[in-house]
Scaffold this active site. Structure first.
Site, PDB file in Angstrom:
ATOM      1  CG  ASP A   1      -4.975  -4.525  -1.456  1.00 36.37           C
ATOM      2  OD1 ASP A   1      -3.819  -4.068  -1.362  1.00 36.37           O
ATOM      3  OD2 ASP A   1      -5.991  -3.866  -1.145  1.00 36.37           O
TER       4      ASP A   1
ATOM      5  CG  ASN B   1     -16.158   1.695  -1.998  1.00 33.20           C
ATOM      6  OD1 ASN B   1     -15.255   1.446  -1.201  1.00 33.20           O
ATOM      7  ND2 ASN B   1     -16.251   1.076  -3.170  1.00 33.20           N
TER       8      ASN B   1
ATOM      9  CG  HIS C   1     -12.375  -0.423  -0.690  1.00 31.88           C
ATOM     10  ND1 HIS C   1     -12.513   0.190  -1.917  1.00 31.88           N
ATOM     11  CD2 HIS C   1     -11.147  -0.083  -0.251  1.00 31.88           C
ATOM     12  CE1 HIS C   1     -11.401   0.857  -2.192  1.00 31.88           C
ATOM     13  NE2 HIS C   1     -10.565   0.716  -1.202  1.00 31.88           N
TER      14      HIS C   1
ATOM     15  CD  GLU D   1     -14.227  -2.069  -4.349  1.00 33.39           C
ATOM     16  OE1 GLU D   1     -14.666  -1.301  -3.466  1.00 33.39           O
ATOM     17  OE2 GLU D   1     -13.507  -1.680  -5.298  1.00 33.39           O
TER      18      GLU D   1
HETATM   19  C1  GLP Z   1      -6.897   1.115  -1.846  1.00 36.12           C
HETATM   20  C2  GLP Z   1      -6.352  -0.069  -1.048  1.00 36.12           C
HETATM   21  C3  GLP Z   1      -6.817  -0.057   0.366  1.00 36.12           C
HETATM   22  C4  GLP Z   1      -6.702   1.334   0.939  1.00 36.12           C
HETATM   23  C5  GLP Z   1      -7.645   2.255   0.191  1.00 36.12           C
HETATM   24  C6  GLP Z   1      -7.629   3.691   0.693  1.00 36.12           C
HETATM   25  O1  GLP Z   1      -7.955   0.787  -2.617  1.00 36.12           O
HETATM   26  N1  GLP Z   1      -6.659  -1.328  -1.647  1.00 36.12           N
HETATM   27  O2  GLP Z   1      -6.045  -0.991   1.114  1.00 36.12           O
HETATM   28  O3  GLP Z   1      -7.024   1.319   2.298  1.00 36.12           O
HETATM   29  O4  GLP Z   1      -7.328   2.264  -1.161  1.00 36.12           O
HETATM   30  O5  GLP Z   1      -6.555   4.399   0.136  1.00 36.12           O
HETATM   31  P1  GLP Z   1      -6.093   5.818   0.627  1.00 36.12           P
HETATM   32  O6  GLP Z   1      -5.368   5.592   1.897  1.00 36.12           O
HETATM   33  O7  GLP Z   1      -5.171   6.296  -0.476  1.00 36.12           O
HETATM   34  O8  GLP Z   1      -7.310   6.653   0.775  1.00 36.12           O
END
Ligand code: GLP
Length: 245
Positions: free
Chosen positions: A67, A136, A138, A143
């Site tokens: 992404d 949340n 995702h 989302e």
């Molecule tokens: C972001 C990314 C996700 C990731 C998520 C969790 O929004 N788009 O791919 O898994 O956050 O991030 P973290 O590992 O910093 O909690």
């Protein structure tokens, strides 16, 4: 559905890195879906360590960033492409031509998503999708409410997701949208590995694994995948009714 619970975040990330490395041994030209965020940082560090130790060859791997924030060019400090470069690509033998990223500064989001889908198609889909999980539920930037049939597209970010990105933007406005691989693309991956570490992820992990499979909680769909593994540390597994090892 396999759930692996390791004592620490470090151990969980080493285990996840082992799974990725094994996928590359089995198929040197493996197509990998790769996340950003805090969670996978030690996974990339372990893969870099293995590369430097000489045992891991990534020269034929196809790497797909999952992404990108919309409006953020690859060269910007907050770009996910740059994050993957800094944490992983720059330190290993992945070939530049085999690195695929969604361009957050593309002129046309629909065309950019179509180009990514075409690259995925040429790679034969993902051999392994490595995922984190948002607070949340995702996965990538799918989302809550994302259709399970969704493919690569531009999405609006949830308020809490934008809040989580705030630190990277300082006083500048946080992007409202992102380009993301879709849930259908993730389900088409031959193997899915979701990594969650830390107590802050415990509740969402429990809901994803033990609640209803619903588009309201995107990670829950992984329970319908034939080869999905959740790699957790004890803190992230602490709200499961039956913690497993
Ligand atoms: C972001 C990314 C996700 C990731 C998520 C969790 O929004 N788009 O791919 O898994 O956050 O991030 P973290 O590992 O910093 O909690």
């Amino acid at each position: 559905m396999e759930i692996l619970t390791l004592p620490t975040a470090e151990a969980a990330c080493v285990r996840a890195a082992e799974i990725v490395a094994q996928a590359v041994v089995v198929r040197p030209e493996a197509a990998l879906g790769l996340p950003t965020g805090r969670t996978p940082v030690p996974i990339y560090a372990e893969l870099v360590r293995r590369r430097r130790a000489g045992g891991l060859r990534l020269g034929a791997v196809r790497a797909f960033g999952l992404d990108e924030l919309w409006g953020v060019p690859a060269s910007a400090p907050a770009s996910f492409r740059r994050e993957l470069d800094g944490a992983f690509y720059r330190h290993v033998d992945i070939v530049a031509a085999n690195i695929y990223a969604l361009d957050g500064a593309a002129a046309d989001a629909t065309a950019e998503a179509a180009a990514y889908e075409a690259a995925l198609g040429r790679a034969g889909g993902l051999d392994l999708a490595l995922l984190g999980i948002g607070g949340n539920g995702h996965i990538a930037f799918n989302e809550p409410g994302s259709p399970f049939a969704s493919r690569t597209r531009l999405v609006a970010l949830a308020a809490e997701t934008r809040e989580a990105q705030r630190a990277a933007f300082g006083t500048a406005p946080v992007p409202t949208h992102a380009l993301t691989i879709g849930i259908a693309n993730i389900l088409e991956a031959r193997r899915v590995v979701l990594v969650a570490t830390g107590a802050a992820k415990a509740e969402i992990v429990a809901r994803a694994l033990e609640g209803t499979v619903t588009e309201a909680l995107p990670a829950s769909v992984l329970r319908q995948h034939a080869a999905a593994t959740f790699v957790l540390d004890e803190a992230a597994a602490s709200r499961l009714t039956a913690p497993r090892r």
